[in-house]
Design an enzyme around this catalytic site. Structure first.
Site, PDB file in Angstrom:
ATOM      1  N   CYS A  90       8.378 -55.889 -25.428  1.00 27.82           N
ATOM      2  CA  CYS A  90       7.454 -54.959 -26.299  1.00 27.82           C
ATOM      3  C   CYS A  90       6.222 -54.591 -25.577  1.00 27.82           C
ATOM      4  O   CYS A  90       5.620 -55.554 -25.037  1.00 27.82           O
ATOM      5  CB  CYS A  90       7.132 -55.687 -27.808  1.00 27.82           C
ATOM      6  SG  CYS A  90       6.194 -54.689 -28.736  1.00 27.82           S
ATOM      7  N   PRO A  91       5.731 -53.362 -25.484  1.00 32.29           N
ATOM      8  CA  PRO A  91       6.470 -52.078 -26.017  1.00 32.29           C
ATOM      9  C   PRO A  91       7.157 -51.595 -25.156  1.00 32.29           C
ATOM     10  O   PRO A  91       7.504 -50.218 -25.323  1.00 32.29           O
ATOM     11  CB  PRO A  91       5.110 -51.383 -26.436  1.00 32.29           C
ATOM     12  CG  PRO A  91       4.302 -51.945 -25.174  1.00 32.29           C
ATOM     13  CD  PRO A  91       4.635 -53.195 -24.763  1.00 32.29           C
TER      14      PRO A  91
END
Lengths: 83, 181
Positions: free
Chosen positions: A22-23
């Protein structure tokens, strides 16, 4: 769509974001969506557990049609149709 | 009667105009902490917000300003206190410490190793991505002045400005999301 139907789909664009955290997958999706036309299908490959929740929410916001998820052994395939 | 309606329409148009100018799909964040973990969180949220189609404006203030220094850049003409501040505070984003479990550097080094293993982007990479995505960084002029940091020693970043609290307030008041880290 169920996984059987999704498995038969040939996506116009496949984004392989496996291995990124993430991200990463979200950013990869955002980048790649610009390369396809409205109504075309994009498939995102991700090994990040959070992507399963993030991509549907992102589609909601961007008004893309989220088609569903196919679980593979070590990753997830997420399908969407561009708005 | 018709004048009355015209007045009402004019009044409504004014209000609609104000509303349209009101909140934007924008994230405004105060980055106050100079801790490795907190700045990393700020950068992950920022880049994620751009993917979420939001405009992002960061206001770096107090301890966070030290993270924006470029260790390669040298400036002269500082007084003794400014020099001391400069030496005591981390020189750039690669010298930051964890807010917990720093353990004289061991914890922070372990965290960086772990991030690499788990494919979490490093701060260097996060700032590079943020720059490409158009994340705006505004640095608090007062904090820089207080710590004796100069504009010339800040890292190269495509969208960086030095400003005051009014800029943050203007940005925040038109943002849908405001955060303090």
């Amino acid at each position: 769509m169920n996984s059987e139907e999704l498995r038969n789909i040939t996506a116009n664009q496949i984004v392989d974001a496996r291995g990124t955290a993430c991200p990463g997958p979200l950013l990869a999706a955002k980048k790649a969506i610009g390369d396809i036309e409205s109504g075309e299908i994009m498939e995102i490959l991700s090994s990040d557990e959070g992507t399963k929740h993030d991509i549907p929410r992102w589609c909601e916001k961007m008004e893309h049609d989220f088609l569903g998820i196919v679980e593979e052994d070590s990753y997830t395939r997420l399908f969407l149709k561009k708005a | 009667m018709s004048i009355d309606i015209e007045n009402q329409i004019a009044e409504l148009q004014k209000k609609v105009g104000k509303l349209e100018k009101g909140t934007k799909d924008q994230l405004s964040m105060v980055v106050f902490s100079g801790d490795l973990d907190k700045i990393l969180a700020a950068m992950i949220i920022s880049t994620g917000a751009v993917a979420y189609d939001m405009k992002v404006k960061l206001f770096f203030t107090f301890w966070a300003t030290a993270a924006l220094r470029d260790p390669q850049k040298k400036v002269s003409g500082k007084n003794l206190i400014s020099k001391m501040f400069g030496m005591m505070l981390p020189k750039g984003k690669n010298k930051l410490k964890l807010s917990k479990m720093h353990m004289m550097g061991m914890g922070s080094a372990m965290m960086k190793g772990l991030m690499k293993k788990k494919n979490v982007a490093s701060l260097d990479e996060m700032f590079k991505i943020a720059g490409e995505l158009g994340v705006e960084i505004n640095i608090c002029e007062m904090s820089m002045d207080l710590m004796g940091f100069k504009k010339e020693e800040m890292m190269d970043y495509p969208h960086m400005n030095i400003c005051g609290v009014a800029t943050f307030l203007a940005d925040a008041s038109e943002s849908k999301v405001q955060l303090f880290i």
